[in-house]
Design an enzyme around this catalytic site. Structure first.
Site, PDB file in Angstrom:
ATOM      1  CG  ASP A  17      30.077  28.473 -32.673  1.00 24.26           C
ATOM      2  OD1 ASP A  17      30.292  28.501 -34.036  1.00 24.26           O
ATOM      3  OD2 ASP A  17      29.582  27.381 -32.324  1.00 24.26           O
ATOM      4  CG  ASP A  55      25.483  27.442 -32.396  1.00 25.54           C
ATOM      5  OD1 ASP A  55      25.280  26.525 -33.053  1.00 25.54           O
ATOM      6  OD2 ASP A  55      25.141  27.506 -31.070  1.00 25.54           O
ATOM      7  CG  HIS A  57      20.380  27.241 -32.597  1.00 25.39           C
ATOM      8  ND1 HIS A  57      21.049  26.238 -33.389  1.00 25.39           N
ATOM      9  CD2 HIS A  57      21.286  27.347 -31.510  1.00 25.39           C
ATOM     10  CE1 HIS A  57      22.175  25.774 -32.732  1.00 25.39           C
ATOM     11  NE2 HIS A  57      22.247  26.421 -31.750  1.00 25.39           N
ATOM     12  CE  LYS A 115      29.159  25.757 -35.099  1.00 21.90           C
ATOM     13  NZ  LYS A 115      28.365  25.293 -33.850  1.00 21.90           N
ATOM     14  CB  CYS A 160      31.587  24.181 -31.330  1.00 26.40           C
ATOM     15  SG  CYS A 160      29.892  24.118 -31.152  1.00 26.40           S
TER      16      CYS A 160
HETATM   17 ZN   LIG Z   1      23.838  26.013 -30.200  1.00 28.16          ZN
END
Ligand SMILES: [Zn+2]
Length: 212
Positions: A17, A55, A57, A115, A160
């Site tokens: 990330d 990451d 989203h 993810k 993470c």
């Molecule tokens: Zn996140």
């Protein structure tokens, strides 16, 4: 004095990330998060197999405080799979905050694994989402490539990176966390808790110096 680590075909570096929102100036900045980038760029040259995680989203993700009226960032709520820390909006799909930091230079990285893509489940670990059941697919990738040792670096050390290290250990990989190539957020003592967890599981924390 530790012996220099030799990297071979069965090793992978997972860079967790390294995105704009987790670096200074980003929406969920990890203090000094960008300091790890030159270290990671250098370490990555030792590896043929590098995985970058991202990451990623949806805009109304369950981990965002803004999705829950009256809730504030860093509060913990209970969701279907247990406790969930609420975060500022971050790493929204397609935004500049979700892009990798421009100083991250690992053109030979083989896989970019996204993810946190499901609206109703967060994903700290790069192996399993926070319901602890939904796989990201990384395990299959690593097994198919004959990986036996995993080296982890990136952000954040106490979320993470931690959950990825624990899952990798549980899946019987040998795990090393390159600690000076990580930075933590430290919510409610989470950095100290991470160190205790690594000690209990005998997960090795090493320095990037050990590669040179
Ligand atoms: Zn996140």
């Amino acid at each position: 004095m530790t012996e220099r680590i030799r990297i071979g075909n069965n090793d992978v570096l997972i860079v967790v990330d390294l995105q704009n929102d987790f670096c200074p100036g980003g929406n969920l900045a990890v203090p000094h998060g960008d300091e790890v980038i030159p270290i990671i760029n250098r370490v990555a040259k030792k590896f043929e197999n590098v995985v970058l995680t991202q990451d990623w989203h949806p805009h109304d993700h369950l981990s965002f405080a803004s999705t829950h009226p009256g809730k504030r960032p860093y509060e913990t709520i209970t969701v279907s799979y247990g406790p969930q820390v609420l975060w500022p909006d971050h790493c929204v799909q397609g935004t500049s905050g979700a892009e990798f930091h421009k100083s991250l230079q690992i053109p030979h990285a083989r896989l970019v694994l996204r993810k946190g893509i499901h609206r109703a489940i967060d994903s700290y670990s790069t192996f399993y989402e926070n319901d602890r059941k939904t796989p990201t697919g990384l395990l299959g990738y690593l097994r198919e490539h004959g990986v036996t040792r995993i080296f982890l670096a990136g952000l954040a050390f106490d979320f993470c990176v931690r959950y990825s290290a624990e899952d990798a250990h549980r899946e019987n990989f040998t795990v090393y966390v390159v600690e000076d190539a990580c930075r933590g957020i430290d919510v409610d003592g989470s950095v100290a808790a991470t160190r205790r967890a690594f000690t209990d599981l005998s997960i090795s924390c090493i320095s990037a110096q050990e590669f040179y």
